[in-house]
Design a protein around this motif. Sequence first.
Motif, PDB file in Angstrom:
ATOM      1  N   ILE A 154      20.448  -8.783  21.215  1.00  9.21           N
ATOM      2  CA  ILE A 154      21.843  -9.057  20.208  1.00  9.21           C
ATOM      3  C   ILE A 154      21.695 -10.352  18.738  1.00  9.21           C
ATOM      4  O   ILE A 154      21.219 -11.300  19.351  1.00  9.21           O
ATOM      5  N   GLY A 155      21.749 -10.023  17.873  1.00  8.32           N
ATOM      6  CA  GLY A 155      21.000 -10.695  16.710  1.00  8.32           C
ATOM      7  C   GLY A 155      22.274 -11.118  16.493  1.00  8.32           C
ATOM      8  O   GLY A 155      23.508 -10.737  16.502  1.00  8.32           O
ATOM      9  N   GLY A 156      22.706 -11.877  15.248  1.00  8.67           N
ATOM     10  CA  GLY A 156      23.543 -13.214  14.864  1.00  8.67           C
ATOM     11  C   GLY A 156      24.905 -13.488  15.945  1.00  8.67           C
ATOM     12  O   GLY A 156      24.092 -13.835  17.306  1.00  8.67           O
ATOM     13  N   HIS A 157      25.245 -15.346  15.606  1.00  9.24           N
ATOM     14  CA  HIS A 157      26.290 -15.449  15.876  1.00  9.24           C
ATOM     15  C   HIS A 157      27.785 -14.781  15.894  1.00  9.24           C
ATOM     16  O   HIS A 157      27.642 -13.934  15.195  1.00  9.24           O
ATOM     17  N   TYR A 158      28.358 -15.794  16.718  1.00  7.84           N
ATOM     18  CA  TYR A 158      29.860 -15.211  17.648  1.00  7.84           C
ATOM     19  C   TYR A 158      30.388 -15.978  17.142  1.00  7.84           C
ATOM     20  O   TYR A 158      30.205 -17.543  17.311  1.00  7.84           O
ATOM     21  N   ASP A 199      18.922 -13.319  20.400  1.00 10.82           N
ATOM     22  CA  ASP A 199      17.898 -13.411  19.325  1.00 10.82           C
ATOM     23  C   ASP A 199      19.211 -14.804  18.341  1.00 10.82           C
ATOM     24  O   ASP A 199      20.145 -14.642  18.357  1.00 10.82           O
ATOM     25  N   THR A 200      18.588 -16.376  18.917  1.00 10.66           N
ATOM     26  CA  THR A 200      19.411 -17.188  18.324  1.00 10.66           C
ATOM     27  C   THR A 200      18.937 -18.468  17.083  1.00 10.66           C
ATOM     28  O   THR A 200      20.009 -19.214  16.753  1.00 10.66           O
ATOM     29  N   HIS A 201      17.456 -18.435  17.012  1.00 11.13           N
ATOM     30  CA  HIS A 201      16.991 -19.466  15.528  1.00 11.13           C
ATOM     31  C   HIS A 201      17.613 -18.919  14.435  1.00 11.13           C
ATOM     32  O   HIS A 201      18.075 -17.569  14.413  1.00 11.13           O
ATOM     33  N   ASP A 202      18.534 -20.107  14.096  1.00 11.83           N
ATOM     34  CA  ASP A 202      18.822 -20.131  12.980  1.00 11.83           C
ATOM     35  C   ASP A 202      19.378 -18.841  12.286  1.00 11.83           C
ATOM     36  O   ASP A 202      21.102 -18.677  12.671  1.00 11.83           O
ATOM     37  N   THR A 203      19.934 -17.450  12.005  1.00 10.71           N
ATOM     38  CA  THR A 203      21.216 -16.929  11.508  1.00 10.71           C
ATOM     39  C   THR A 203      20.823 -15.605  12.740  1.00 10.71           C
ATOM     40  O   THR A 203      21.406 -15.085  13.095  1.00 10.71           O
ATOM     41  N   GLY A 204      19.083 -16.037  13.269  1.00 11.95           N
ATOM     42  CA  GLY A 204      19.825 -15.008  14.845  1.00 11.95           C
ATOM     43  C   GLY A 204      19.026 -13.549  14.249  1.00 11.95           C
ATOM     44  O   GLY A 204      19.747 -12.976  15.264  1.00 11.95           O
ATOM     45  N   PHE A 217      16.787 -15.494  26.241  1.00 15.50           N
ATOM     46  CA  PHE A 217      17.247 -16.013  24.758  1.00 15.50           C
ATOM     47  C   PHE A 217      15.873 -16.623  23.926  1.00 15.50           C
ATOM     48  O   PHE A 217      15.519 -17.345  24.945  1.00 15.50           O
ATOM     49  N   ALA A 218      16.184 -16.317  22.631  1.00 17.47           N
ATOM     50  CA  ALA A 218      15.064 -16.576  21.780  1.00 17.47           C
ATOM     51  C   ALA A 218      15.488 -17.794  20.934  1.00 17.47           C
ATOM     52  O   ALA A 218      16.213 -17.302  20.048  1.00 17.47           O
ATOM     53  N   ASP A 219      14.596 -18.848  21.204  1.00 20.93           N
ATOM     54  CA  ASP A 219      14.782 -19.359  19.958  1.00 20.93           C
ATOM     55  C   ASP A 219      13.635 -18.751  18.794  1.00 20.93           C
ATOM     56  O   ASP A 219      12.652 -18.025  18.707  1.00 20.93           O
ATOM     57  N   LEU A 220      12.680 -20.318  18.028  1.00 22.05           N
ATOM     58  CA  LEU A 220      11.215 -19.297  17.491  1.00 22.05           C
ATOM     59  C   LEU A 220       9.963 -20.523  17.327  1.00 22.05           C
ATOM     60  O   LEU A 220       8.706 -20.436  17.489  1.00 22.05           O
TER      61      LEU A 220
END
Length: 306
Positions: A78-82, A58-63, A6-9
């Motif tokens: 995996i980018g973005g939110h669900y 990818d978790t930060h902001d828009t993902g 899991f990546a924040d920034l």
Amino acid sequence: MHVGIFADLEGAFGIWRMRQCRTGTAEWQYGRQCLTADVNQVIAGAFDGGARKVTVKDTHDTGFNCLINRLDRRAQYIGGHYARPTFFGNLSDYDLILYVAIHAASGTPDAFFPHTHYGIFSEVRINRKPVCEMDLHGAYLGEFGVPVGLVAGEDIAVKQALTALPWAESVVVDKNKKTYTSGSESARYLSGGRKNLRKAAETAVRGVENMKPLKLAGPLYFEAEFRSEDLMDKFNTWNFQKNGKVVSWKADNILDGFDNLNKLVFFPRKVYPFRGIMLMLFRSYYRIKHTYFAPAPNAEGAITMD
Ligand SMILES: [Zn+2]
């Protein structure tokens, strides 16, 4: 073993100022290079430690922060939110999560870009205790039986995270500009730091049986304190109970409690029924935008390692 990264920034090596975390800026484009380099070391470490499958979330902001075409190709991305099955996608398949580039909780003095879940809160509490994102996300993952085995970021962020997750491996990341803009000295710091990431990821994966899913027993009492009453009125479309600048709700478990936090932050009442389609459109839009229409990076004098 399936390892999730899991990546924040904010807590990446190479990042020292807020603008490098602001989506769409040239400085953010540099920040993305930094994060991608960190994540690649953690991917390598996970495979060193015996992972059979690695997925980067990818978790930060828009993902969409990692530079997808520069990521280690052995990992899935995996980018973005669900909306379903969870905000982070499908969590039931992971055996271990390694958390990269974390930051301190809302309200932490002298910390780099401290916030919990979103910048609108000055503090988030569960059962009267202030929490950081590792408390929240760690317990959310814990509900699916998935432990967090590594945290990396600013020293105070790591300290807060280890209070919730004492079994986790950790890597501390400096947040001073000088650390990254001093030529060969910076290059040495970066390569040493990223080696530590790889090593810590390997150790975490090898020691997976020592890692525990974080359990928060219900009932849970959530309080989200807004930075101002105006912000609270704007975001509290669900008419959760309010007192001053604090919105509160009760939940039987962390999944329901976290859902309410997401309602407050991302899904106004009128939008909620359409969130599945909305997030799908956002994912496509941001993936294209941030892949093909990104600005040239501005490193502002920092050493880049590629
Ligand atoms: Zn972030």
